[in-house]
Write a protein that holds these residues in place. Sequence first.
Motif, PDB file in Angstrom:
ATOM      1  N   MET A   1      44.845 -35.058   9.435  1.00 59.59           N
ATOM      2  CA  MET A   1      45.005 -33.906  10.332  1.00 59.59           C
ATOM      3  C   MET A   1      45.798 -32.787   9.671  1.00 59.59           C
ATOM      4  O   MET A   1      45.404 -31.621   9.733  1.00 59.59           O
ATOM      5  N   ARG A   2      46.888 -33.143   9.024  1.00 59.32           N
ATOM      6  CA  ARG A   2      47.736 -32.101   8.428  1.00 59.32           C
ATOM      7  C   ARG A   2      47.050 -31.396   7.248  1.00 59.32           C
ATOM      8  O   ARG A   2      47.133 -30.175   7.119  1.00 59.32           O
ATOM      9  N   ASN A   3      46.379 -32.161   6.416  1.00 61.16           N
ATOM     10  CA  ASN A   3      45.878 -31.612   5.155  1.00 61.16           C
ATOM     11  C   ASN A   3      44.404 -31.213   5.189  1.00 61.16           C
ATOM     12  O   ASN A   3      43.947 -30.547   4.262  1.00 61.16           O
ATOM     13  N   HIS A   4      43.687 -31.643   6.210  1.00 57.61           N
ATOM     14  CA  HIS A   4      42.272 -31.248   6.279  1.00 57.61           C
ATOM     15  C   HIS A   4      41.883 -30.669   7.631  1.00 57.61           C
ATOM     16  O   HIS A   4      41.510 -29.499   7.726  1.00 57.61           O
ATOM     17  N   TYR A   5      41.968 -31.475   8.693  1.00 56.68           N
ATOM     18  CA  TYR A   5      41.412 -31.034   9.965  1.00 56.68           C
ATOM     19  C   TYR A   5      42.126 -29.826  10.557  1.00 56.68           C
ATOM     20  O   TYR A   5      41.480 -28.897  11.065  1.00 56.68           O
ATOM     21  N   ASP A   6      43.445 -29.800  10.499  1.00 58.12           N
ATOM     22  CA  ASP A   6      44.165 -28.670  11.085  1.00 58.12           C
ATOM     23  C   ASP A   6      43.846 -27.352  10.379  1.00 58.12           C
ATOM     24  O   ASP A   6      43.486 -26.365  11.037  1.00 58.12           O
ATOM     25  N   PRO A   7      43.937 -27.271   9.051  1.00 56.64           N
ATOM     26  CA  PRO A   7      43.596 -26.007   8.395  1.00 56.64           C
ATOM     27  C   PRO A   7      42.120 -25.649   8.547  1.00 56.64           C
ATOM     28  O   PRO A   7      41.778 -24.459   8.703  1.00 56.64           O
ATOM     29  N   SER A   8      41.236 -26.635   8.530  1.00 57.15           N
ATOM     30  CA  SER A   8      39.804 -26.343   8.697  1.00 57.15           C
ATOM     31  C   SER A   8      39.523 -25.799  10.089  1.00 57.15           C
ATOM     32  O   SER A   8      38.764 -24.834  10.257  1.00 57.15           O
ATOM     33  N   TYR A   9      40.148 -26.428  11.093  1.00 57.12           N
ATOM     34  CA  TYR A   9      39.931 -25.961  12.467  1.00 57.12           C
ATOM     35  C   TYR A   9      40.511 -24.562  12.650  1.00 57.12           C
ATOM     36  O   TYR A   9      39.913 -23.720  13.326  1.00 57.12           O
ATOM     37  N   ARG A  10      41.638 -24.331  12.045  1.00 55.59           N
ATOM     38  CA  ARG A  10      42.267 -23.005  12.161  1.00 55.59           C
ATOM     39  C   ARG A  10      41.338 -21.919  11.611  1.00 55.59           C
ATOM     40  O   ARG A  10      41.147 -20.873  12.240  1.00 55.59           O
ATOM     41  N   ARG A  11      40.745 -22.162  10.452  1.00 59.73           N
ATOM     42  CA  ARG A  11      39.830 -21.164   9.877  1.00 59.73           C
ATOM     43  C   ARG A  11      38.633 -20.933  10.785  1.00 59.73           C
ATOM     44  O   ARG A  11      38.212 -19.795  11.001  1.00 59.73           O
ATOM     45  N   SER A  12      38.104 -22.001  11.329  1.00 60.06           N
ATOM     46  CA  SER A  12      36.920 -21.892  12.185  1.00 60.06           C
ATOM     47  C   SER A  12      37.231 -21.180  13.486  1.00 60.06           C
ATOM     48  O   SER A  12      36.481 -20.290  13.909  1.00 60.06           O
ATOM     49  N   ILE A  13      38.331 -21.537  14.134  1.00 62.14           N
ATOM     50  CA  ILE A  13      38.630 -20.960  15.441  1.00 62.14           C
ATOM     51  C   ILE A  13      38.981 -19.483  15.334  1.00 62.14           C
ATOM     52  O   ILE A  13      38.622 -18.676  16.194  1.00 62.14           O
ATOM     53  N   VAL A  14      39.677 -19.099  14.274  1.00 64.70           N
ATOM     54  CA  VAL A  14      40.009 -17.678  14.090  1.00 64.70           C
ATOM     55  C   VAL A  14      38.751 -16.863  13.834  1.00 64.70           C
ATOM     56  O   VAL A  14      38.621 -15.718  14.287  1.00 64.70           O
ATOM     57  N   ARG A  15      37.813 -17.451  13.119  1.00 65.92           N
ATOM     58  CA  ARG A  15      36.551 -16.752  12.854  1.00 65.92           C
ATOM     59  C   ARG A  15      35.734 -16.554  14.138  1.00 65.92           C
ATOM     60  O   ARG A  15      35.160 -15.487  14.357  1.00 65.92           O
ATOM     61  N   ASN A  16      35.716 -17.560  14.983  1.00 68.21           N
ATOM     62  CA  ASN A  16      34.888 -17.490  16.191  1.00 68.21           C
ATOM     63  C   ASN A  16      35.616 -16.929  17.405  1.00 68.21           C
ATOM     64  O   ASN A  16      34.967 -16.410  18.324  1.00 68.21           O
ATOM     65  N   TYR A  17      36.939 -17.065  17.416  1.00 67.82           N
ATOM     66  CA  TYR A  17      37.744 -16.554  18.529  1.00 67.82           C
ATOM     67  C   TYR A  17      38.912 -15.756  17.936  1.00 67.82           C
ATOM     68  O   TYR A  17      40.051 -16.241  17.881  1.00 67.82           O
ATOM     69  N   PRO A  18      38.672 -14.540  17.469  1.00 66.57           N
ATOM     70  CA  PRO A  18      39.705 -13.765  16.767  1.00 66.57           C
ATOM     71  C   PRO A  18      40.961 -13.510  17.591  1.00 66.57           C
ATOM     72  O   PRO A  18      42.031 -13.287  17.026  1.00 66.57           O
ATOM     73  N   GLU A  19      40.856 -13.543  18.911  1.00 63.86           N
ATOM     74  CA  GLU A  19      42.004 -13.246  19.767  1.00 63.86           C
ATOM     75  C   GLU A  19      42.802 -14.484  20.140  1.00 63.86           C
ATOM     76  O   GLU A  19      43.630 -14.440  21.044  1.00 63.86           O
ATOM     77  N   ILE A  20      42.597 -15.583  19.462  1.00 69.85           N
ATOM     78  CA  ILE A  20      43.212 -16.836  19.888  1.00 69.85           C
ATOM     79  C   ILE A  20      44.736 -16.770  19.918  1.00 69.85           C
ATOM     80  O   ILE A  20      45.376 -17.333  20.806  1.00 69.85           O
ATOM     81  N   ASP A  21      45.336 -16.068  18.977  1.00 71.21           N
ATOM     82  CA  ASP A  21      46.795 -16.039  18.924  1.00 71.21           C
ATOM     83  C   ASP A  21      47.408 -15.243  20.078  1.00 71.21           C
ATOM     84  O   ASP A  21      48.611 -15.346  20.340  1.00 71.21           O
ATOM     85  N   ALA A  22      46.588 -14.458  20.758  1.00 74.02           N
ATOM     86  CA  ALA A  22      47.076 -13.700  21.918  1.00 74.02           C
ATOM     87  C   ALA A  22      47.056 -14.548  23.185  1.00 74.02           C
ATOM     88  O   ALA A  22      47.616 -14.147  24.213  1.00 74.02           O
ATOM     89  N   SER A  23      46.428 -15.721  23.132  1.00 77.13           N
ATOM     90  CA  SER A  23      46.337 -16.585  24.309  1.00 77.13           C
ATOM     91  C   SER A  23      47.506 -17.566  24.325  1.00 77.13           C
ATOM     92  O   SER A  23      47.818 -18.178  23.299  1.00 77.13           O
ATOM     93  N   PRO A  24      48.172 -17.721  25.474  1.00 80.34           N
ATOM     94  CA  PRO A  24      49.296 -18.670  25.539  1.00 80.34           C
ATOM     95  C   PRO A  24      48.825 -20.095  25.303  1.00 80.34           C
ATOM     96  O   PRO A  24      47.800 -20.521  25.819  1.00 80.34           O
ATOM     97  N   LYS A  25      49.594 -20.832  24.495  1.00 79.61           N
ATOM     98  CA  LYS A  25      49.211 -22.198  24.133  1.00 79.61           C
ATOM     99  C   LYS A  25      49.659 -23.177  25.213  1.00 79.61           C
ATOM    100  O   LYS A  25      50.752 -23.066  25.765  1.00 79.61           O
ATOM    101  N   LEU A  26      48.786 -24.136  25.500  1.00 81.76           N
ATOM    102  CA  LEU A  26      49.094 -25.193  26.454  1.00 81.76           C
ATOM    103  C   LEU A  26      49.509 -26.434  25.675  1.00 81.76           C
ATOM    104  O   LEU A  26      48.697 -27.064  25.005  1.00 81.76           O
ATOM    105  N   MET A  27      50.799 -26.785  25.754  1.00 79.84           N
ATOM    106  CA  MET A  27      51.306 -27.981  25.076  1.00 79.84           C
ATOM    107  C   MET A  27      51.182 -29.174  26.014  1.00 79.84           C
ATOM    108  O   MET A  27      51.655 -29.138  27.145  1.00 79.84           O
TER     109      MET A  27
END
Length: 341
Positions: free
Chosen positions: A294-320
Motif C-alpha cells: 500500500m505504501r510503496n505501490h497502491y497509494d501513490p498509484s491511486y493518488r495519480r489516478s484520482i487526481v487525473r480523474n477528479y482534479p478537485e479532490i483536495d478541495a473535498s473534506p476527507k472522511l476518516m
Amino acid sequence: MLDFHSYDLIIDARSPHEFDEDHIPGAINLPVVNDAEFAEVGTLHRTDALGAYQLGARYSLMNIARHIETHLSRYPAKSKILVYCFRGGKRSKVWFDVLDTIGYRVEKLKGGWKTYRRWVNEQLASLPANYRYIVLSGSTGCGKTRLLHALHERGAQVLDLEGIAVHRGSIIGAVPGKAQPTQKMFDSLLLRRMSELDPARPVWVEAESKKIGQVQLPELLLATMRKGTLIPVDAAMPQRVQLLREDYHHFELDPAALIERLSHLRALVGGAEFEEWQVLAEQKRVPELFERLMRNHYDPSYRRSIVRNYPEIDASPKLMLDDLSHQGLLPVAEKLAAQFG
C-alpha cells in the motif's frame, strides 16, 4: 424493448455457449439444440440442407419434450412466457408454437438477442446521465466498499460496480472461486441494476478506473460519475492492513500466489522493491507485505489516478474512518444517508 419483469418465465432458446456469453438477466437456458448438436447440424447443412433441417427438428423435439417435463410443468396455465433466440428465428419459433399450443400466454422477442444487445448498448450510452452520483474515493484497504454496503443496508441507493463485475478492481482483486462475467453479460447486469435506480435520489458508487478486472465501464457512466459529488475516504494504516487480512485472507494463507499475481508489477516498481515483496512473502510476513504494497505501490498509484480523474479532490473534506468493521461503519452510513438524502 419489453418489460422483462412482467414475465413469469423468460426462455433463452440458444445453445449453452451463447447463453453463457450473455443473456437477458433472469432468463433460463432451455436450448432447442445444445452446443454439440448445433455444431453437428451446422456442419451437415453445408452439404445437405434438408438432412440438416430434419436432424435439427429431431433434436429440437426431443430437447423441448425434456424441458417441458423438467421445467415447464411447474408453471400453471396462462403463465406469461417470453422466448427468444439469436435473431428471433427458427429456434424461438419452435418454442413459441409448442408453448402456444399448450395454452401459455407466450411472446417471441422480435429480433431476438441481437436486437436486445443493440438496445443494451443504446441504453448504456444514455441512461447513466439520468442520475447524480456520490462517489466514494480512497486507496486500497480504506473501507470504501464496506461503507458502500453499509449505505445500502441503511437504505441508500447504491450502484455496486465491483459486485456486478465480480472483482475488487486491482491486480489482486479476483474473487476466489468466482469467474467474472463476460463484457456483454456485465453490460446486461449493469443495465438491469441501473434501470432499477430512482433518478430522484442520489446514487452512491465507488470511484473506479476504466476497467474492473477484465470488464470495461461505459464511457458515459465514467464521465457522469466524475462530475458527481466526491467524498474522499481514508483510514489509519493498521485498520487498512487488518481489512486486507480479512478480505484477502486467501493470500495470507498462500503468499506465493500473491507474489505471482504481483509479478506483472516488477517492471513498474523496480527489481529491488519487488524482491523485498518476495522476501516478506517467503517469510510469511504478510501483514508487513500488505502495508509495504500500500505504501510503496497502491497509494501513490491511486493518488495519480484520482487526481487525473477528479482534479478537485483536495478541495473535498476527507472522511476518516476509525472502525472498518460492519458495526463500526453502520452509524457512519446512517449519517451520510441522512445528510445527502
